[in-house]
Design an enzyme around this catalytic site. Sequence first.
Site, short mmCIF file in Angstrom:
data_model
loop_
_atom_site.label_atom_id
_atom_site.label_comp_id
_atom_site.label_asym_id
_atom_site.label_seq_id
_atom_site.Cartn_x
_atom_site.Cartn_y
_atom_site.Cartn_z
N ARG A 1 38.84 36.64 -38.57
CA ARG A 1 40.07 36.43 -37.91
C ARG A 1 40.70 35.35 -38.18
O ARG A 1 41.87 35.12 -37.63
CB ARG A 1 39.71 36.45 -36.42
N ARG B 1 37.36 45.04 -18.77
CA ARG B 1 37.27 43.90 -19.71
C ARG B 1 38.28 42.66 -19.01
O ARG B 1 39.27 42.99 -18.62
CB ARG B 1 37.53 44.12 -20.93
N ARG C 1 42.77 50.40 -21.18
CA ARG C 1 41.40 50.17 -21.27
C ARG C 1 40.93 49.14 -20.21
O ARG C 1 39.76 49.40 -19.70
CB ARG C 1 41.23 49.26 -22.67
N ARG D 1 46.61 37.08 -26.70
CA ARG D 1 45.83 37.68 -27.78
C ARG D 1 46.55 38.29 -29.12
O ARG D 1 46.42 38.04 -30.29
CB ARG D 1 44.70 38.85 -27.45
N LYS E 1 40.14 49.41 -33.71
CA LYS E 1 39.06 48.98 -34.80
C LYS E 1 37.59 49.48 -34.55
O LYS E 1 36.98 49.91 -35.30
CB LYS E 1 39.22 47.48 -35.18
P1 ADP Z 1 40.10 42.64 -29.67
O1 ADP Z 1 40.27 44.00 -28.62
O2 ADP Z 1 41.16 41.82 -28.98
O3 ADP Z 1 40.27 43.07 -31.08
P2 ADP Z 1 37.35 41.78 -29.82
O4 ADP Z 1 36.78 42.80 -28.87
O5 ADP Z 1 37.16 42.11 -31.38
O6 ADP Z 1 38.85 41.93 -29.38
O7 ADP Z 1 37.06 40.19 -29.52
C1 ADP Z 1 36.94 39.86 -27.96
C2 ADP Z 1 37.20 38.27 -28.11
O8 ADP Z 1 36.02 37.78 -28.84
C3 ADP Z 1 38.37 37.87 -28.86
O9 ADP Z 1 39.53 37.68 -28.10
C4 ADP Z 1 37.94 36.38 -29.21
O10 ADP Z 1 37.76 35.55 -28.09
C5 ADP Z 1 36.26 36.75 -29.52
N1 ADP Z 1 36.29 36.80 -30.85
C6 ADP Z 1 35.65 38.09 -31.41
N2 ADP Z 1 35.57 38.25 -32.71
C7 ADP Z 1 35.94 36.95 -33.20
C8 ADP Z 1 36.10 36.07 -34.26
N3 ADP Z 1 36.01 36.59 -35.80
N4 ADP Z 1 36.80 34.59 -34.46
C9 ADP Z 1 36.67 34.02 -32.94
N5 ADP Z 1 36.78 34.88 -31.89
C10 ADP Z 1 36.13 36.01 -32.01
#
Ligand code: ADP
Length: 188
Positions: free
Chosen positions: A89, A134, A128, A145, A14
Amino acid sequence: MFNLIIFGPPGSGKGTQSIKIAEKYGLIHISTGDIFRNEIRNKTEIGLKVKSITEKGELVPDELLIEILKSVMDKHKETKGFVFDGFPRTIVQAEDLDNLMKEEKSSISLVIALDVHEDELVTRLLNRAKETGRKDDTEEVIQNRLKVYHKQTKPLIEFYEKQNKFELVHGVGSIEDIFNELCEVIDS
Ligand code: ADP
């Protein structure tokens, strides 16, 4: 305005694709994951609040999300539109977003999901971890996740299908090929 949601499980690409789309179409990219990582790095009040939540792979409370979204969107009143990455989300976040859009006399134009099978997701996230370090890219947190995605985020597919806004794009292949497919969907 053109407001696009790039949807998909963790590791689906994404972020990479959202940046390219925002650049090509002149849209503002909003990544809630990047916002939180930034807040954590800067040890802000929000950062301190969400650090342990994100490190466990759980979701940050919905109330916090809409507050942050509002303040980011307020800074870009003149934009042609937004690319949302990692948001919404949950169903609550999607409803909040619809309301916020309505207040701005706008709406979500399109939701495109990146389709990637689970083995590939885990491989990508573990790779990654080596590159970025991370904290949420460890095997155990990755599994959580993905679980959280299936339980809380996947129901959004039906939410947007009902609004006739949902499109699926195959998310495995070269970054350029996937990008071209996304552009085709956006342009059509
Ligand atoms: P991923 O690579 O898992 O898609 P992101 O980089 O988008 O992860 O987000 C990392 C973390 O930030 C998520 O695992 C969550 O804890 C928090 N987070 C990000 N966006 C949201 C959201 N819209 N609602 C709740 N938590 C979020």
